[in-house]
Design a protein around this motif. Structure first.
Motif, PDB file in Angstrom:
ATOM      1  N   GLN A  58       4.345   6.241  16.716  1.00  0.00           N
ATOM      2  CA  GLN A  58       3.987   4.856  16.953  1.00  0.00           C
ATOM      3  C   GLN A  58       5.162   3.959  16.562  1.00  0.00           C
ATOM      4  O   GLN A  58       5.961   4.333  15.685  1.00  0.00           O
ATOM      5  CB  GLN A  58       2.762   4.475  16.116  1.00  0.00           C
ATOM      6  N   PRO A  59       5.291   2.765  17.171  1.00  0.00           N
ATOM      7  CA  PRO A  59       6.383   1.859  16.807  1.00  0.00           C
ATOM      8  C   PRO A  59       6.440   1.563  15.303  1.00  0.00           C
ATOM      9  O   PRO A  59       7.526   1.456  14.734  1.00  0.00           O
ATOM     10  CB  PRO A  59       6.092   0.593  17.608  1.00  0.00           C
ATOM     11  N   GLY A  60       5.296   1.483  14.665  1.00  0.00           N
ATOM     12  CA  GLY A  60       5.250   1.207  13.236  1.00  0.00           C
ATOM     13  C   GLY A  60       5.857   2.313  12.384  1.00  0.00           C
ATOM     14  O   GLY A  60       6.177   2.100  11.218  1.00  0.00           O
ATOM     15  N   GLU A  61       6.026   3.488  12.957  1.00  0.00           N
ATOM     16  CA  GLU A  61       6.665   4.586  12.237  1.00  0.00           C
ATOM     17  C   GLU A  61       8.188   4.490  12.323  1.00  0.00           C
ATOM     18  O   GLU A  61       8.886   5.195  11.602  1.00  0.00           O
ATOM     19  CB  GLU A  61       6.204   5.933  12.785  1.00  0.00           C
ATOM     20  N   LEU A  62       8.681   3.617  13.186  1.00  0.00           N
ATOM     21  CA  LEU A  62      10.122   3.450  13.387  1.00  0.00           C
ATOM     22  C   LEU A  62      10.651   2.153  12.798  1.00  0.00           C
ATOM     23  O   LEU A  62      11.856   2.008  12.604  1.00  0.00           O
ATOM     24  CB  LEU A  62      10.461   3.488  14.886  1.00  0.00           C
ATOM     25  N   LEU A  63       9.761   1.203  12.543  1.00  0.00           N
ATOM     26  CA  LEU A  63      10.150  -0.115  12.056  1.00  0.00           C
ATOM     27  C   LEU A  63       9.360  -0.469  10.808  1.00  0.00           C
ATOM     28  O   LEU A  63       8.174  -0.164  10.715  1.00  0.00           O
ATOM     29  CB  LEU A  63       9.890  -1.181  13.128  1.00  0.00           C
ATOM     30  N   ALA A  64      10.023  -1.103   9.864  1.00  0.00           N
ATOM     31  CA  ALA A  64       9.350  -1.559   8.650  1.00  0.00           C
ATOM     32  C   ALA A  64       9.832  -2.966   8.331  1.00  0.00           C
ATOM     33  O   ALA A  64      10.964  -3.335   8.626  1.00  0.00           O
ATOM     34  CB  ALA A  64       9.655  -0.614   7.489  1.00  0.00           C
ATOM     35  N   TYR A  65       8.956  -3.745   7.719  1.00  0.00           N
ATOM     36  CA  TYR A  65       9.289  -5.105   7.310  1.00  0.00           C
ATOM     37  C   TYR A  65       9.531  -5.111   5.815  1.00  0.00           C
ATOM     38  O   TYR A  65       8.719  -4.607   5.041  1.00  0.00           O
ATOM     39  CB  TYR A  65       8.148  -6.060   7.666  1.00  0.00           C
ATOM     40  N   LEU A  66      10.651  -5.664   5.395  1.00  0.00           N
ATOM     41  CA  LEU A  66      10.988  -5.773   3.979  1.00  0.00           C
ATOM     42  C   LEU A  66      11.102  -7.252   3.644  1.00  0.00           C
ATOM     43  O   LEU A  66      11.995  -7.944   4.155  1.00  0.00           O
ATOM     44  CB  LEU A  66      12.302  -5.047   3.685  1.00  0.00           C
ATOM     45  N   ASP A  67      10.200  -7.749   2.819  1.00  0.00           N
ATOM     46  CA  ASP A  67      10.196  -9.158   2.455  1.00  0.00           C
ATOM     47  C   ASP A  67      11.399  -9.477   1.579  1.00  0.00           C
ATOM     48  O   ASP A  67      11.769  -8.704   0.706  1.00  0.00           O
ATOM     49  CB  ASP A  67       8.910  -9.490   1.710  1.00  0.00           C
ATOM     50  N   GLY A  68      12.002 -10.595   1.833  1.00  0.00           N
ATOM     51  CA  GLY A  68      13.147 -11.024   1.034  1.00  0.00           C
ATOM     52  C   GLY A  68      14.220 -11.630   1.929  1.00  0.00           C
ATOM     53  O   GLY A  68      14.055 -11.727   3.142  1.00  0.00           O
ATOM     54  N   PRO A  69      15.327 -12.007   1.319  1.00  0.00           N
ATOM     55  CA  PRO A  69      16.400 -12.626   2.106  1.00  0.00           C
ATOM     56  C   PRO A  69      17.035 -11.609   3.043  1.00  0.00           C
ATOM     57  O   PRO A  69      17.163 -10.436   2.732  1.00  0.00           O
ATOM     58  CB  PRO A  69      17.408 -13.092   1.062  1.00  0.00           C
ATOM     59  N   GLU A  70      17.397 -12.108   4.208  1.00  0.00           N
ATOM     60  CA  GLU A  70      18.053 -11.248   5.198  1.00  0.00           C
ATOM     61  C   GLU A  70      19.501 -11.044   4.810  1.00  0.00           C
ATOM     62  O   GLU A  70      20.202 -12.000   4.479  1.00  0.00           O
ATOM     63  CB  GLU A  70      17.963 -11.902   6.585  1.00  0.00           C
ATOM     64  N   PRO A  71      19.976  -9.792   4.836  1.00  0.00           N
ATOM     65  CA  PRO A  71      21.375  -9.555   4.478  1.00  0.00           C
ATOM     66  C   PRO A  71      22.302 -10.164   5.532  1.00  0.00           C
ATOM     67  O   PRO A  71      21.934 -10.256   6.698  1.00  0.00           O
ATOM     68  CB  PRO A  71      21.491  -8.038   4.451  1.00  0.00           C
TER      69      PRO A  71
END
Length: 76
Positions: A58-71
């Motif tokens: 599933q797409p969710g197995e390939l992408l994750a959201y990490l809260d915080g400032p973007e590098p």
């Protein structure tokens, strides 16, 4: 709000090489490498769907959201 691409993890789980996935999906190894490293600003849904079909995930197995400032982006 950085999005983390975990495609390399899924490739390892499926014991598949990047070259094999690129051929099966119909994209270049260079583009797949950019996607794996997270150095892209977007991915087409049809490309994402093809990757998910080949990797049987599933797409969710390939992408994750990490809260915080973007590098910061590396220099071009």
């Amino acid at each position: 709000m950085p999005i983390i691409v975990t495609l390399d993890v899924m490739l390892a789980k499926r014991k598949m090489r990047s070259r094999e996935l690129a051929e099966a999906v119909g994209i270049t190894e260079a583009n797949l490498s950019l996607l794996k490293s997270g150095k892209v600003r977007g991915v087409r849904f049809d490309t994402l769907a093809a990757i998910c079909k080949v990797l049987q995930c599933q797409p969710g197995e390939l992408l994750a959201y990490l809260d915080g400032p973007e590098p910061p982006l590396p220099p071009a």
